[in-house]
Design an enzyme around this catalytic site. Structure first.
Site: not given
Ligand code: DSN
Length: 429
Positions: A61, A63, A212, A238, A241, A247
């Protein structure tokens, strides 16, 4: 057995210690190895990025933040988090990075908690035209507790920017509604985002600008898409991607005050203990993204997307907005077959080993669970080493499945050819 104790535990010990879990893992590894991954938001991570998530950092942990934790024993976790922060700042050229969000959705939620009050107005793209559920969907916290107003694309076919963002209309919407926050950055938008123009709109209407960049983060990091900085007040992304990390989520800003507010909103406002094994993995992925090979990778992602878009256009499909500038495209199936839906197409393609997702096209006449389109992306195929000539092959296989209307014999035949193709392109090591 592998000399790598981490790989060994997963690949060899798991089937012995938990055959049921081991069988699931082995089956999924085989599925990924033998199929063509065209979901634009997915990728294949390197072995170090993968294995860092299966380490002893998960036991702790932590935090708080480096040097200021609520538990003892965090000295190495502090080092891991600082490494991830420093690399993220270098990668995106900004002053502050919070590497703790468990996901992009959590990163976005913490921005709402930090910068808005319930009921406040914010602006985002019309959701059906490429936005994200955290950008104001009625069933998401952003749409339930806040007041979203939406700006559109150009819907006039004769407009040179047909199906691209209508910045003039975005400005009109923002001047009318005076949002506190403007969101830009999307889940299914194939064109370059003009962050500078959005900042001018934000300044004019007195809003903060939030980018974003979940989809395009890898391209931004490699200089293959304009950066949201210095224009955005804050950016979220994120890490899994185009950025090809584990993730997770990430928040970036140059503003000291916003940084403080966002840090407190994420913890203790929104999350508890950070996932330190994932944060180490993020650090490794950011390190990979700082290497020159990563720029070459992102350039190839874009070349492959353009080659795939061309190959599909030649086969009678329509690519919305007339093409792509990034890693993804929206394929309008109607010109090829007016009866064909995204829902049917994705199922037929999956049976042939081609993994896609149905997606509405701008102003889609069909509902979101049916759709007239598919969203395709090239990050994962590019990671495996496929290049422009293979994009034509992939488009040919794709078209055979859809032209056959999912005929089981044809899909089975294509499935074999897909597996053979995949056999020539190894997963990353
Ligand atoms: N699921 C992701 C996407 O496909 O863009 C974003 O949430």
């Amino acid at each position: 057995m592998s000399n790598d104790p981490i790989a060994a535990s997963v690949q060899h010990l798991l089937p012995e210690r938990d055959p049921a879990a081991g069988a699931i893992l082995a089956a999924e590894a085989k599925r990924q190895e033998t199929t063509l991954e065209l979901i634009a938001s997915e990728n294949h991570v390197s072995a170090p990025v993968m294995h860092a998530m299966g380490t002893c950092l998960t036991n702790k942990y932590a935090e708080g933040s480096p040097g200021s934790r609520y538990y003892c024993g965090c000295v190495h976790h502090d080092d891991a988090e600082r490494l991830a922060q420093d690399r993220a700042k270098q990668l995106f050229g900004c002053e502050y990075a919070n590497v703790q969000p468990h996901s992009g959705a959590n990163a976005n939620a913490s921005i709402f908690l930090a910068l808005l009050k319930p009921g406040d107005t914010f602006a985002s793209l019309v959701l059906a035209d490429g936005g994200h559920l955290t950008h104001g969907l009625k069933v998401n916290m952003s749409g339930k507790w806040f007041n979203p107003v939406h700006y559109p694309l150009h819907y006039d076919k004769s407009h040179p920017q047909f199906e691209q963002i209508d910045y003039d209309e975005a400005e009109r919407v923002c001047m009318e509604h005076k949002p506190k926050l403007i969101m830009c950055g999307y889940s299914a938008y194939p064109r370059v985002i003009d962050f500078e123009r959005f900042r001018a709109i934000a300044d004019k209407c007195g809003a903060l600008l939030m980018a974003d960049i979940a989809h395009i983060a890898g391209l931004v990091a490699a200089g293959e898409h304009p950066s949201p900085f210095p224009h955005a007040h804050v950016a979220t992304t994120t890490t899994h991607k185009t950025l090809r990390g584990p993730r997770g989520g990430l928040i970036l800003t140059n503003d000291e005050d916003i940084n403080k507010k966002v840090n407190r909103a994420l913890f203790p406002g929104f999350q508890g203990g950070p996932l330190m094994h994932v944060i180490l993995s993020k650090a490794i992925a950011f390190g990979e993204a700082l290497k020159p090979e990563f720029k070459a990778y992102q350039q190839q992602v874009k070349k492959n997307a353009q080659a795939l878009a061309t190959a599909l256009t030649e086969r009678g499909y329509r690519i919305t907005s007339g093409g792509t500038d990034n890693h993804l495209m929206l394929v309008d199936l109607q010109p090829r077959d007016a009866e064909l839906t995204g829902a049917d197409a994705e199922v037929w393609l999956e049976s042939a080993g081609i993994i896609t997702n149905k997606n509405g096209i701008p102003q889609d006449p069909r509902p979101p669970r049916v759709t007239s389109g598919l969203r395709l992306g090239t990050p994962a195929l590019t990671t495996r080493g496929l290049k422009e000539p293979e994009m034509d092959v992939v488009a040919g296989l794709f078209d055979r499945v859809l032209a056959s209307k999912g005929d089981p014999t044809e899909c089975e035949k294509v499935r074999g050819e897909v597996a053979d193709l995949c056999g020539n392109f190894a997963m990353p090591s």
